[in-house]
Scaffold this motif. Structure first.
Motif, PDB file in Angstrom:
ATOM      1  N   GLY A 167       0.813  -1.215   0.000  1.00 43.92           N
ATOM      2  CA  GLY A 167       0.000   0.000   0.000  1.00 43.92           C
ATOM      3  C   GLY A 167       0.840   1.256   0.000  1.00 43.92           C
ATOM      4  N   LEU A 168       1.931   1.248   0.765  1.00 40.11           N
ATOM      5  CA  LEU A 168       2.828   2.404   0.807  1.00 40.11           C
ATOM      6  C   LEU A 168       3.487   2.631  -0.545  1.00 40.11           C
ATOM      7  N   VAL A 169       3.995   1.549  -1.155  1.00 43.07           N
ATOM      8  CA  VAL A 169       4.620   1.676  -2.475  1.00 43.07           C
ATOM      9  C   VAL A 169       3.605   2.184  -3.497  1.00 43.07           C
ATOM     10  N   GLN A 170       2.392   1.612  -3.484  1.00 41.69           N
ATOM     11  CA  GLN A 170       1.400   2.014  -4.481  1.00 41.69           C
ATOM     12  C   GLN A 170       1.014   3.477  -4.306  1.00 41.69           C
ATOM     13  N   ALA A 171       0.781   3.919  -3.071  1.00 45.51           N
ATOM     14  CA  ALA A 171       0.414   5.312  -2.846  1.00 45.51           C
ATOM     15  C   ALA A 171       1.511   6.257  -3.339  1.00 45.51           C
ATOM     16  N   THR A 172       2.762   5.906  -3.055  1.00 42.62           N
ATOM     17  CA  THR A 172       3.888   6.744  -3.470  1.00 42.62           C
ATOM     18  C   THR A 172       4.000   6.799  -4.988  1.00 42.62           C
ATOM     19  N   VAL A 173       3.908   5.635  -5.629  1.00 44.38           N
ATOM     20  CA  VAL A 173       4.056   5.551  -7.085  1.00 44.38           C
ATOM     21  C   VAL A 173       2.876   6.219  -7.794  1.00 44.38           C
ATOM     22  N   TRP A 174       1.657   5.980  -7.297  1.00 39.69           N
ATOM     23  CA  TRP A 174       0.471   6.553  -7.941  1.00 39.69           C
ATOM     24  C   TRP A 174       0.464   8.080  -7.827  1.00 39.69           C
ATOM     25  N   ARG A 175       0.849   8.600  -6.650  1.00 42.50           N
ATOM     26  CA  ARG A 175       0.898  10.060  -6.499  1.00 42.50           C
ATOM     27  C   ARG A 175       1.888  10.678  -7.484  1.00 42.50           C
ATOM     28  N   VAL A 211       9.686  -5.101   1.383  1.00 44.98           N
ATOM     29  CA  VAL A 211       8.955  -5.021   0.118  1.00 44.98           C
ATOM     30  C   VAL A 211       9.161  -3.621  -0.479  1.00 44.98           C
ATOM     31  N   VAL A 212       9.700  -3.583  -1.706  1.00 41.10           N
ATOM     32  CA  VAL A 212      10.000  -2.296  -2.345  1.00 41.10           C
ATOM     33  C   VAL A 212       9.257  -2.129  -3.675  1.00 41.10           C
ATOM     34  N   GLY A 213       8.512  -3.148  -4.100  1.00 46.41           N
ATOM     35  CA  GLY A 213       7.771  -3.059  -5.354  1.00 46.41           C
ATOM     36  C   GLY A 213       6.723  -4.148  -5.419  1.00 46.41           C
ATOM     37  N   PHE A 214       5.820  -4.024  -6.389  1.00 41.75           N
ATOM     38  CA  PHE A 214       4.751  -5.012  -6.518  1.00 41.75           C
ATOM     39  C   PHE A 214       4.270  -5.066  -7.961  1.00 41.75           C
ATOM     40  N   GLY A 251       4.645  -1.350  -9.816  1.00 38.08           N
ATOM     41  CA  GLY A 251       5.244  -0.185  -9.193  1.00 38.08           C
ATOM     42  C   GLY A 251       6.455  -0.556  -8.359  1.00 38.08           C
ATOM     43  N   VAL A 252       7.465   0.313  -8.390  1.00 38.35           N
ATOM     44  CA  VAL A 252       8.661   0.167  -7.559  1.00 38.35           C
ATOM     45  C   VAL A 252       8.883   1.499  -6.855  1.00 38.35           C
ATOM     46  N   HIS A 253       9.140   1.441  -5.548  1.00 38.75           N
ATOM     47  CA  HIS A 253       9.344   2.665  -4.777  1.00 38.75           C
ATOM     48  C   HIS A 253      10.486   3.482  -5.392  1.00 38.75           C
ATOM     49  N   PRO A 254      10.330   4.806  -5.483  1.00 41.47           N
ATOM     50  CA  PRO A 254      11.372   5.638  -6.117  1.00 41.47           C
ATOM     51  C   PRO A 254      12.770   5.435  -5.541  1.00 41.47           C
ATOM     52  N   GLN A 255      12.883   5.145  -4.248  1.00 41.73           N
ATOM     53  CA  GLN A 255      14.204   4.972  -3.640  1.00 41.73           C
ATOM     54  C   GLN A 255      14.826   3.606  -3.950  1.00 41.73           C
ATOM     55  N   ALA A 256      14.069   2.737  -4.613  1.00 37.90           N
ATOM     56  CA  ALA A 256      14.579   1.390  -4.904  1.00 37.90           C
ATOM     57  C   ALA A 256      14.648   1.116  -6.403  1.00 37.90           C
ATOM     58  N   GLY A 259      12.008  -3.763 -11.137  1.00 37.01           N
ATOM     59  CA  GLY A 259      10.940  -3.741 -12.136  1.00 37.01           C
ATOM     60  C   GLY A 259      11.070  -4.878 -13.132  1.00 37.01           C
ATOM     61  N   SER A 260      12.283  -5.137 -13.590  1.00 31.36           N
ATOM     62  CA  SER A 260      12.509  -6.220 -14.550  1.00 31.36           C
ATOM     63  C   SER A 260      12.218  -7.580 -13.925  1.00 31.36           C
ATOM     64  N   ARG A 261      12.625  -7.754 -12.672  1.00 28.94           N
ATOM     65  CA  ARG A 261      12.346  -9.033 -11.998  1.00 28.94           C
ATOM     66  C   ARG A 261      10.842  -9.234 -11.825  1.00 28.94           C
ATOM     67  N   LEU A 262      10.118  -8.161 -11.465  1.00 32.57           N
ATOM     68  CA  LEU A 262       8.670  -8.270 -11.331  1.00 32.57           C
ATOM     69  C   LEU A 262       8.017  -8.635 -12.661  1.00 32.57           C
ATOM     70  N   LEU A 263       8.438  -7.964 -13.729  1.00 31.85           N
ATOM     71  CA  LEU A 263       7.841  -8.232 -15.038  1.00 31.85           C
ATOM     72  C   LEU A 263       8.143  -9.657 -15.484  1.00 31.85           C
ATOM     73  N   ASN A 264       9.372 -10.119 -15.281  1.00 27.33           N
ATOM     74  CA  ASN A 264       9.722 -11.495 -15.657  1.00 27.33           C
ATOM     75  C   ASN A 264       8.908 -12.510 -14.861  1.00 27.33           C
ATOM     76  N   ALA A 265       8.732 -12.250 -13.553  1.00 27.88           N
ATOM     77  CA  ALA A 265       7.945 -13.164 -12.726  1.00 27.88           C
ATOM     78  C   ALA A 265       6.481 -13.162 -13.154  1.00 27.88           C
ATOM     79  N   ALA A 266       5.974 -11.987 -13.523  1.00 34.89           N
ATOM     80  CA  ALA A 266       4.586 -11.900 -13.997  1.00 34.89           C
ATOM     81  C   ALA A 266       4.394 -12.726 -15.263  1.00 34.89           C
ATOM     82  N   VAL A 267       5.326 -12.577 -16.212  1.00 37.50           N
ATOM     83  CA  VAL A 267       5.237 -13.324 -17.472  1.00 37.50           C
ATOM     84  C   VAL A 267       5.350 -14.825 -17.204  1.00 37.50           C
ATOM     85  N   ASP A 268       6.297 -15.222 -16.356  1.00 35.24           N
ATOM     86  CA  ASP A 268       6.469 -16.653 -16.056  1.00 35.24           C
ATOM     87  C   ASP A 268       5.212 -17.237 -15.417  1.00 35.24           C
TER      88      ASP A 268
END
Length: 199
Positions: free
Chosen positions: A35-43, A90-93, A115-120, A126-135
């Protein structure tokens, strides 16, 4: 497979090696961090689209509550919330599921949030998340991927284009505030059919 990276905010006084970077299926206990990451990224993403009073409604607790309910009672089908971690933090989702687009062919999966927190950023989360999503989607039988991106979010669109997704010409105006304000989104797509062995 975990990789070692230097992460923003890593203390030089921390014992042991640098935090491992990984992606895993999110747990209910991860929802406050998601929730924290999403709020930060969405804003950040909607800063040029929505007025400040609407941006202020993007609250970590509200996003976390939605994810908690979703994980507690997941809908039918292959819906997953994936978490990118730096060590235990957790720094991204990423959220995935079957495509909800009316023109989607059978076997089309959707990346509904990323989304990935700006500090991370810029260390591969992001690439690891996308690869895991595709897999994960491939493992469920998907051969195509759809995702919708804010037309004004050039950074996310550039990341996805670099990863091999392409615009297919579709767009939509999504209501993003209680007052009925809308934001233009464009659709990016990719063929995720696995390559035959030996290719």
């Amino acid at each position: 497979m975990a990789h070692q990276h230097d992460h923003a905010g890593h203390s030089p006084h921390s014992p042991g090696p640098l935090a491992d970077a990984s992606v895993r299926v999110a747990r209910e206990t991860d929802t406050p961090a998601v929730g924290l990451v999403q709020a930060t990224v969405w804003r950040e993403a909607y800063a040029e689209v929505l007025p400040a009073e609407v941006l202020e409604t993007f609250e970590p607790q509200a996003f976390a509550s939605v994810w908690r309910q979703s994980l507690a009672a997941p809908p039918q089908g292959v819906y997953r919330l994936l978490a990118a971690c730096a060590g235990d933090q957790v720094v991204g989702f990423a959220a995935i599921g079957p495509s909800q687009d009316p023109d989607a062919s059978p076997g089309t999966g959707e990346l509904s949030a990323l989304g990935v927190h700006p500090q991370a950023r810029r260390v591969g989360h992001g690439s690891r998340l996308l690869n895991a999503a595709v897999d994960t989607l491939r493992g469920a039988g998907a051969d195509r991927l759809h995702t919708w991106v804010l037309a004004s979010d050039e950074a996310t669109r550039a990341f996805l284009l670099d990863a091999g997704l392409d615009p297919d010409g579709a767009f939509r105006d999504r209501v993003v505030s209680p007052d009925g304000e809308t934001a233009r989104e464009v659709r990016l797509v990719a063929d995720i059919t696995p390559e035959p062995p030996g290719q």
